[in-house]
Scaffold this active site. Structure first.
Site, PDB file in Angstrom:
ATOM      1  N   THR A 184     106.349  35.759  39.301  1.00 32.51           N
ATOM      2  CA  THR A 184     104.981  36.155  39.625  1.00 32.51           C
ATOM      3  C   THR A 184     104.285  35.036  40.374  1.00 32.51           C
ATOM      4  O   THR A 184     104.447  33.859  40.052  1.00 32.51           O
ATOM      5  CB  THR A 184     104.179  36.514  38.359  1.00 32.51           C
ATOM      6  OG1 THR A 184     102.822  36.775  38.746  1.00 32.51           O
ATOM      7  CG2 THR A 184     104.193  35.413  37.316  1.00 32.51           C
ATOM      8  N   GLU A 329     104.033  39.617  33.386  1.00 36.90           N
ATOM      9  CA  GLU A 329     104.295  38.996  32.083  1.00 36.90           C
ATOM     10  C   GLU A 329     104.289  40.002  30.930  1.00 36.90           C
ATOM     11  O   GLU A 329     104.688  39.667  29.820  1.00 36.90           O
ATOM     12  CB  GLU A 329     103.237  37.917  31.796  1.00 36.90           C
ATOM     13  CG  GLU A 329     103.397  36.645  32.622  1.00 36.90           C
ATOM     14  CD  GLU A 329     102.639  36.671  33.938  1.00 36.90           C
ATOM     15  OE1 GLU A 329     102.370  37.770  34.442  1.00 36.90           O
ATOM     16  OE2 GLU A 329     102.308  35.586  34.446  1.00 36.90           O
ATOM     17  N   LYS A 438      94.092  39.307  45.015  1.00 41.36           N
ATOM     18  CA  LYS A 438      95.066  40.399  45.060  1.00 41.36           C
ATOM     19  C   LYS A 438      94.750  41.339  46.214  1.00 41.36           C
ATOM     20  O   LYS A 438      93.758  42.042  46.206  1.00 41.36           O
ATOM     21  CB  LYS A 438      95.103  41.165  43.744  1.00 41.36           C
ATOM     22  CG  LYS A 438      96.472  41.785  43.528  1.00 41.36           C
ATOM     23  CD  LYS A 438      96.690  42.201  42.109  1.00 41.36           C
ATOM     24  CE  LYS A 438      98.174  42.283  41.794  1.00 41.36           C
ATOM     25  NZ  LYS A 438      98.439  42.955  40.532  1.00 41.36           N
ATOM     26  N   TRP A 443      99.825  39.157  45.689  1.00 44.15           N
ATOM     27  CA  TRP A 443      98.999  37.971  45.478  1.00 44.15           C
ATOM     28  C   TRP A 443      98.893  37.064  46.692  1.00 44.15           C
ATOM     29  O   TRP A 443      99.854  36.858  47.410  1.00 44.15           O
ATOM     30  CB  TRP A 443      99.580  37.138  44.335  1.00 44.15           C
ATOM     31  CG  TRP A 443      99.502  37.822  43.009  1.00 44.15           C
ATOM     32  CD1 TRP A 443     100.549  38.297  42.280  1.00 44.15           C
ATOM     33  CD2 TRP A 443      98.311  38.105  42.253  1.00 44.15           C
ATOM     34  NE1 TRP A 443     100.075  38.853  41.109  1.00 44.15           N
ATOM     35  CE2 TRP A 443      98.723  38.751  41.071  1.00 44.15           C
ATOM     36  CE3 TRP A 443      96.949  37.879  42.466  1.00 44.15           C
ATOM     37  CZ2 TRP A 443      97.815  39.172  40.098  1.00 44.15           C
ATOM     38  CZ3 TRP A 443      96.052  38.292  41.509  1.00 44.15           C
ATOM     39  CH2 TRP A 443      96.483  38.939  40.345  1.00 44.15           C
TER      40      TRP A 443
HETATM   41  P1  AMP Z   1     101.049  41.299  38.534  1.00 41.96           P
HETATM   42  O1  AMP Z   1     101.667  40.350  37.587  1.00 41.96           O
HETATM   43  O2  AMP Z   1     101.298  40.949  39.947  1.00 41.96           O
HETATM   44  O3  AMP Z   1     101.393  42.701  38.204  1.00 41.96           O
HETATM   45  O4  AMP Z   1      99.473  41.169  38.384  1.00 41.96           O
HETATM   46  C1  AMP Z   1      98.818  41.306  37.155  1.00 41.96           C
HETATM   47  C2  AMP Z   1      97.354  41.103  37.336  1.00 41.96           C
HETATM   48  O5  AMP Z   1      96.827  42.082  38.235  1.00 41.96           O
HETATM   49  C3  AMP Z   1      96.515  41.234  36.103  1.00 41.96           C
HETATM   50  O6  AMP Z   1      96.522  40.074  35.307  1.00 41.96           O
HETATM   51  C4  AMP Z   1      95.147  41.529  36.708  1.00 41.96           C
HETATM   52  O7  AMP Z   1      94.529  40.345  37.178  1.00 41.96           O
HETATM   53  C5  AMP Z   1      95.498  42.399  37.886  1.00 41.96           C
HETATM   54  N1  AMP Z   1      95.440  43.816  37.519  1.00 41.96           N
HETATM   55  C6  AMP Z   1      96.465  44.615  37.180  1.00 41.96           C
HETATM   56  N2  AMP Z   1      96.036  45.862  36.929  1.00 41.96           N
HETATM   57  C7  AMP Z   1      94.709  45.844  37.093  1.00 41.96           C
HETATM   58  C8  AMP Z   1      93.671  46.825  36.958  1.00 41.96           C
HETATM   59  N3  AMP Z   1      93.939  48.074  36.641  1.00 41.96           N
HETATM   60  N4  AMP Z   1      92.398  46.434  37.179  1.00 41.96           N
HETATM   61  C9  AMP Z   1      92.111  45.164  37.526  1.00 41.96           C
HETATM   62  N5  AMP Z   1      93.027  44.209  37.671  1.00 41.96           N
HETATM   63  C10 AMP Z   1      94.314  44.532  37.456  1.00 41.96           C
END
Ligand code: AMP
Length: 601
Positions: A184, A329, A438, A443
Site C-alpha cells: 500500500t 490492511e 486519493k 494514492w
Molecule cells: P487502500 O488501502 O488503498 O484501499 O486505501 C484505504 C483508504 O482509503 C482508507 O484508509 C481511507 O482513507 C480511504 N477510503 C476507503 N474507502 C473509503 C470510503 N468509503 N470513504 C472514504 N474514504 C475511504
C-alpha cells in the site's frame, strides 16, 4: 478439552476446488488484453491453475517464494492467483499505476522470483529490468501468436501451461501460511507490504459473503471493476467462486462505454468499483441514453461516495448503492452501509443519510474511536477521532518491518482515518490524518511531491494538499512559499517536477503564498490549508504540463490519471492505440531485456 470436529485447514485452494466441484460449469468471461472476449468456466480455471502450479514447480518456485502478477482482471490472472497460492507460494499483486521507481522498490523489497505480466506492462518492465536484482523468470500472459517476435527472454504463459499436466497436490500446509502480498502507498514513507494468510483470506471471504456485506450469491453475475492488484478486488476473486457466481472480468478497458457494454451483454447483476469508475459510467449513460437492464446492486468504496451518484443510480436506473470502507490492511473490507432494521424502516430520504455513511462492521471486524490521548470516544455521531480496527483479517505487522510496532496495547491498528460513529453503529469518515491524496482510487504521496518541489532553487517551503475534484475525487494542489525577493511562475514548478513523478501525480495547480501555515508542533497545518483551499478554482496551466491533458504517445502505465485508458475518455480504438504504443515499446525493449536478464524462454 478440544472439540471433536474435522480439522480442515482454511486454505484458499479449497475455494476454487469447491467452485470446480459444485459450480464447475459456471462461466468466467474476460475481455482479454489481446482484444477478444474469452469464455471459460471454473472447471477449466481450476485445471489450468493446477497446470500453472506445476509450471512454477518446474521453474524452481518453493513454498514461501514470492511470485508477482502485473496484470488486469482476467481469467488468466485468476489462474495465476490460484496456481501460485495452491502450492504455498505467495501471490504478490503489483499495481501498474505506480511510478516505475516505486514498482522497482516493491519488487526488490518483496524479492519477487517470478513476474507474470500482461502484454500491456512489458515496456515498463523492460525499461527498468536493470534495477531488478531478484527476478529469475518473466512470464507474459498471452499465447504464442501474441508473443512479441523479437523477444526470446520471456516465457509464454500458454506455452508454459501446455507443457504441464493438471495433476498437482494443493494445500496440505498450515492455514496461517502466507498466501498473498499487496503493497500500500496509502501511508507516509515507502510502500508497505501487507502479507495475507490463507486463513485470513478464507475468513475474509466468509465475512464478505454475508447478506449485509457483498452478499454475492449463485444467482449473481459479478463484474469486479476494482482491480485484483489493488486490495484484492475487494475479495471478489475469492467470494464469486466461493458462491458460484458467474464472473465477468473487464481486462484493461474501464471507461464508461466498455463497462456498460459488459454489463449489458453479460447480464451483470452486481459490481464493485471506486467512484471514478461509476462517474464515467453514469456520464456515458447520460450521453447515450443507455440503460442498466440487469444491474441491481453496486458497491462503491475506496473514496467517499458522492450523494448525487447514489441518487442517480437509485432514481434513474433502479440500482441500489451500498457504500463500503476498507483498506489494504483490512483485506480490505471494513464496513458497509447496508441498512439495519431501524434504517430500513425510514423513508428513502432519511435512509440516504445512512447510506452516505461508510457503514457498520461485519462479524470479525471490531472498531474503536479514540482521541489524541487514546481515550475511547462515544458513539454519538458527533465526536470525531482516530478510527482503529482489529480482527482476524486485519494486518498485524508490515512485511519485512518486524521492528515497527503498528498495533496499540489492545491489538488495534490505527487506520489513519478520522471518523465519527453514530448510535446505530454507522461510521462516517470525516477526514484523513495520513498525508496522502486519493485520486481515482489510487494514492498520491503529498510528502513526496512537496519534498521534490522544495528542492526548487526558488522555494523556501512547499506544501501539497488534496482539493476536491468532480471526476477523480481528489487532486493535488501545490503551495509554494518563495525565498525572499524571488519571483516565479507556476509552470516553472511543474516543469521542475516533470519526469520526477508519474504524470497523473502532477499537481493540478500551483499557488504562491506569503506563508505556509504551521501547527503548534511546527508541522505544516494541512487541515487548515485544505479548509482554506477547498473551493479553489484551478487555473489552466500551459499545455503539456497539465495532468488533464493526456499525451497519446505516453505508455499507459504513466498516463495522467490513475486509469490510463479512461483518463483520455478512451474509445476502444484509442485504447488499442495505447496498447500498440506499449507493444512497440516492448519490441524496442527486447534487446535490453536480453542483455540484462537471467530470464530464458
Ligand atoms: P487502500 O488501502 O488503498 O484501499 O486505501 C484505504 C483508504 O482509503 C482508507 O484508509 C481511507 O482513507 C480511504 N477510503 C476507503 N474507502 C473509503 C470510503 N468509503 N470513504 C472514504 N474514504 C475511504
Amino acid at each position: 478439552m478440544l472439540g471433536l470436529m474435522q480439522d480442515w485447514p482454511l486454505t484458499v485452494d479449497r475455494i476454487i476446488d469447491h467452485a470446480r466441484s459444485w459450480h464447475g460449469g459456471i462461466e468466467v468471461v474476460s475481455r482479454s488484453v489481446e482484444g477478444p472476449m474469452v469464455r471459460t468456466t471454473y472447471r477449466e480455471i481450476h485445471g489450468r491453475a493446477k497446470q500453472l502450479s506445476n509450471a512454477l514447480l518446474s521453474l524452481g518456485v518453493l513454498p514461501g517464494d514470492r511470485v508477482a502478477t502485473l496484470a488486469w482482471n482476467t481469467g488468466r490472472h485468476l489462474e495465476a492467483w490460484y496456481g501460485i497460492m495452491g502450492i504455498g507460494a505467495i501471490c504478490h499483486t503489483l499495481n501498474p499505476r505506480l511510478h516505475a521507481d516505486q514498482l522497482c522498490y516493491i519488487i526488490n523489497h518483496a524479492r519477487d522470483k517470478v513476474i507474470f505480466t500482461d502484454l500491456t506492462f512489458l515496456p515498463i518492465l523492460m525499461e527498468h529490468r536493470a534495477k531488478l536484482d531478484c527476478v529469475e523468470h518473466l512470464v507474459v500472459m498471452t499465447d504464442e501468436a501474441h508473443m512479441p517476435a523479437d523477444y526470446p527472454a520471456a516465457l509464454c504463459f500458454e506455452t508454459l501451461l501446455a507443457q504441464h499436466g493438471a495433476d498437482c497436490a494443493w494445500g496440505g500446509f498450515d492455514e496461517n501460511t502466507a498466501a498473498g502480498l499487496c503493497y500500500t502507498s496509502g501511508t507516509t514513507g515507502d510502500p508497505k507490504g501487507v502479507l495475507y494468510s490463507h486463513r485470513s483470506n478464507f475468513l475474509h471471504t466468509l465475512g464478505t459473503m454475508g447478506a449485509d456485506v457483498l452478499g454475492i450469491s449463485a444467482r449473481d453475475v459479478v463484474l469486479p471493476v476494482v482491480p485484483m492488484f489493488h486490495a484484492n478486488a475487494w475479495g471478489v476473486a475469492f467470494s464469486a467462486p466461493a458462491a458460484g457466481a458467474k464472473l465477468v472480468m473487464p481486462g484493461q478497458h474501464l471507461d464508461g462505454a466498455s463497462v456498460h457494454e459488459l454489463i449489458e451483454t453479460e447480464g451483470v447483476t452486481f459490481s464493485a468499483a471506486v467512484p471514478t469508475v461509476w462517474r464515467m459510467l453514469l456520464q456515458h449513460l447520460r450521453e447515450t441514453g443507455g440503460q442498466l437492464s440487469t444491474l441491481t446492486r453496486v458497491v462503491i468504496g475506496g473514496s467517499a461516495v458522492p450523494e448525487d451518484m447514489v441518487r442517480a443510480f437509485r432514481d434513474d436506473y433502479g440500482v441500489t448503492v451500498t457504500h463500503a470502507w476498507g483498506m489494504t490492511e483490512t483485506s480490505p473490507m471494513g464496513t458497509q452501509s447496508s441498512p439495519n432494521r431501524a434504517v430500513a424502516a425510514m423513508d428513502a430520504e432519511e435512509q440516504l443519510r445512512y447510506r452516505l455513511k461508510q457503514g457498520r462492521p461485519p462479524l470479525m471486524i471490531d472498531l474503536k474511536l479514540v482521541d489524541d490521548q487514546e481515550h475511547v470516544l462515544p458513539h454519538d455521531g458527533q465526536a470525531t477521532g482516530r478510527l482503529k480496527v482489529s480482527g482476524p483479517f486485519v494486518v498485524r505487522e508490515y512485511f519485512r518491518e518486524a521492528e515497527r510496532a503498528i498495533l496499540d496495547a489492545d491489538g488495534f491498528f490505527d487506520t489513519g482515518d478520522v471518523a465519527s460513529i453514530d448510535d446505530q453503529g454507522y461510521i462516517q469518515i470525516t477526514d484523513r490524518a495520513k498525508d496522502v491524496i486519493k485520486s481515482g482510487g489510487e494514492w498520491i504521496s503529498s510528502i513526496e511531491i512537496e519534498n521534490l518541489a522544495a528542492a526548487h532553487p526558488k522555494a523556501a517551503m512547499t506544501a501539497v494538499v488534496a482539493i476536491p475534484h468532480a471526476k477523480w475525487d481528489e487532486r493535488p494542489l501545490l503551495l509554494v512559499q518563495l525565498k525572499p525577493d524571488e519571483r516565479a511562475d507556476r509552470s516553472e514548478f511543474l516543469q521542475f517536477l516533470d519526469g520526477k513523478i508519474a504524470r497523473w501525480w502532477m499537481p493540478d495547480d500551483v499557488v504562491f503564498v506569503d506563508h505556509i501555515p504551521l501547527g503548534a508542533t511546527g508541522k505544516i497545518d494541512k487541515k487548515l490549508i485544505r479548509e482554506q483551499f477547498k473551493n479553489h478554482v484551478v487555473q489552466p496551466i500551459a499545455a503539456g504540463l497539465s495532468p488533464e491533458q493526456p499525451n497519446a504517445e505516453e505508455a499507459p502505465a504513466d498516463a495522467p490519471g490513475p486509469f490510463p485508458a479512461e483518463a483520455a475518455e478512451a474509445s476502444p480504438a484509442r485504447a488499442s492505440t495505447l496498447t500498440m504504443v506499449a507493444l512497440s515499446g516492448a519490441l524496442m525493449g527486447a534487446y535490453l531485456w536480453r542483455s540484462f536478464g537471467p530470464v530464458r524462454r
